[in-house]
Design a protein around this motif. Structure first.
Motif, PDB file in Angstrom:
ATOM      1  N   GLU A  63       0.816  -1.221   0.000  1.00  0.00           N
ATOM      2  CA  GLU A  63       0.000   0.000   0.000  1.00  0.00           C
ATOM      3  C   GLU A  63       0.849   1.270   0.000  1.00  0.00           C
ATOM      4  O   GLU A  63       0.335   2.368  -0.251  1.00  0.00           O
ATOM      5  CB  GLU A  63      -0.908   0.002   1.234  1.00  0.00           C
ATOM      6  CG  GLU A  63      -1.990  -1.072   1.225  1.00  0.00           C
ATOM      7  CD  GLU A  63      -1.447  -2.461   1.549  1.00  0.00           C
ATOM      8  OE1 GLU A  63      -2.145  -3.447   1.216  1.00  0.00           O
ATOM      9  OE2 GLU A  63      -0.324  -2.561   2.114  1.00  0.00           O
ATOM     10  N   ASP A  66       3.571   4.389  -4.631  1.00  0.00           N
ATOM     11  CA  ASP A  66       2.876   5.500  -5.307  1.00  0.00           C
ATOM     12  C   ASP A  66       2.736   5.273  -6.808  1.00  0.00           C
ATOM     13  O   ASP A  66       1.779   5.762  -7.423  1.00  0.00           O
ATOM     14  CB  ASP A  66       3.651   6.811  -5.088  1.00  0.00           C
ATOM     15  CG  ASP A  66       3.707   7.209  -3.625  1.00  0.00           C
ATOM     16  OD1 ASP A  66       2.633   7.395  -3.022  1.00  0.00           O
ATOM     17  OD2 ASP A  66       4.827   7.313  -3.077  1.00  0.00           O
ATOM     18  N   PRO A  94      -1.647   0.128  -7.882  1.00  0.00           N
ATOM     19  CA  PRO A  94      -1.446   1.583  -7.888  1.00  0.00           C
ATOM     20  C   PRO A  94      -1.375   2.111  -9.326  1.00  0.00           C
ATOM     21  O   PRO A  94      -1.484   1.347 -10.290  1.00  0.00           O
ATOM     22  CB  PRO A  94      -0.106   1.749  -7.168  1.00  0.00           C
ATOM     23  CG  PRO A  94       0.161   0.445  -6.488  1.00  0.00           C
ATOM     24  CD  PRO A  94      -0.513  -0.593  -7.313  1.00  0.00           C
TER      25      PRO A  94
END
Length: 364
Positions: A63, A66, A94
């Motif tokens: 998580e 980016d 992502p």
């Protein structure tokens, strides 16, 4: 910002899958799938274990990422395939961007070098429909592509098909380079490939087309090469004769002459720059690199420790860092894979019933 660079294949022809993580422009982890699967080059595999190892090495969670960057910009379905794979494996995906295979090589070389300005060269068999790129790069303005070389003029394919003709296998190009000093450059290969002003001309009809290649483990050369050389190929395991030594030397000589012709063109375009960054599979040819190092054109030549497709994940991580506004750091350390504590080693040995002795001073 945290960038995950990836490289891997959805076809058997793609090889050396890996993952790399850049944190604020610094490469903090780089892991290759073959280290965990124990399958050399891992043709056709995706970097599942490499990703997990990189996250562990960098002490990050999925998580935290980016941006993900991978080669494959010329393939219509690569983005969708990667997203489906990552959602299946990690539960989400992502932001994902694709870059050109050859530009990822350039990024590995230039940003890893730490140089303020350099001429850049990428050469391999093929990737994203090209076998190489010439570029001029600065830290301030990034990498400017000067020329893209199409796959059908591939110097990497030339060397690989000669590797197969000499009785070696995929990945054995280093054996041809090692055999070359024992022969003489007496075999005329100009009908196959020859240096010209600004580069070289490669006759693609020497690459097998009938039937066309599907697997990297098939012989690459067409019968036309046997006709040109006047002798059948050496079968794997057969005795190496003087003729084979001469073919290897002639192959190496031809590669170097073609490479120097391209380098002369690169120097002609930006003569004031005396640094060269070189990546791609051809950059593994250290005999050719010696020619570059001792040429009149450059004061410094940088070849990254992962010059081949093993380094594409690093280049993608660097490219992603630039996309997010980070300044890439020089690659200070080549030892960015998994490490293992004494406790972990002890547990592994015990779990597998291995006999072992611990000593206080291993050096002694």
């Amino acid at each position: 910002m945290i960038v995950l660079g990836l490289h891997g294949g959805v076809t058997i022809g793609q090889h050396e899958p890996a993952a790399a993580i850049a944190v604020n422009g610094r490469i903090v982890a780089h892991c290759e799938e073959e280290r965990y699967l124990r399958v050399k080059s891992c043709f056709g595999y995706l970097p599942h274990r490499s990703i997990k190892a990189c996250l562990a090495q960098a002490n990050l969670r999925w998580e935290d990422i980016d941006l993900i960057v991978t080669p494959g910009v010329t393939y219509d379905d690569f983005s969708a395939r990667w997203k489906d794979y990552l959602r299946h494996t990690f539960g989400s995906c992502p932001r994902l961007e694709l870059v050109h295979h050859q530009q990822a090589h350039l990024a590995t070389a230039f940003y890893g070098s730490g140089l303020e300005e350099a001429l850049c060269l990428s050469l391999d068999a093929t990737g994203d429909g090209a076998c190489g790129m010439l570029a001029h790069a600065t830290k301030q303005r990034g990498i400017k592509i000067l020329e893209t070389i199409p796959t059908k003029n591939s110097l990497g394919f030339f060397y690989t098909l000669m590797t197969y003709y000499l009785g070696f296998e995929e990945g054995d190009e280093y054996k041809v380079m090692g055999l070359a000093p024992y022969g003489s450059p007496t075999i005329d290969l100009s009908g196959l490939v020859r240096p010209v002003k600004g580069g070289w001309d490669f006759d693609w009809s020497f690459v097998r087309q009938d039937p066309a290649l599907k697997s990297p483990f098939e012989p690459v050369y067409a019968k036309k090469l046997i006709d040109l050389l006047g002798r059948p190929n050496r079968r794997p395991g057969e005795t190496v004769e003087d003729f084979h030594r001469d073919v290897a030397r002639s192959t190496q000589f031809t590669l170097e002459e073609c490479l120097m012709s391209a380098v002369e063109e690169l120097h002609r375009r930006v003569p004031e720059v005396r640094n060269l960054c070189f990546a791609g599979g051809v950059a593994l040819n250290c005999s050719a690199n010696r020619r570059l190092l001792h040429s009149e054109y450059f004061d410094q030549v940088y070849v990254p420790p992962v010059a081949s497709d093993r380094g594409l994940a690093v280049g993608c991580a660097y490219e992603g860092a630039v996309m997010l506004g980070d300044s890439p750091w020089q690659l200070w350390d080549a030892y960015l894979g998994s490490n293992y504590s004494n406790a972990a080693i002890r547990q592994e040995l015990q779990s597998n019933g291995c006999r072992f002795v611990e000593v206080d001073d291993p050096v002694e």
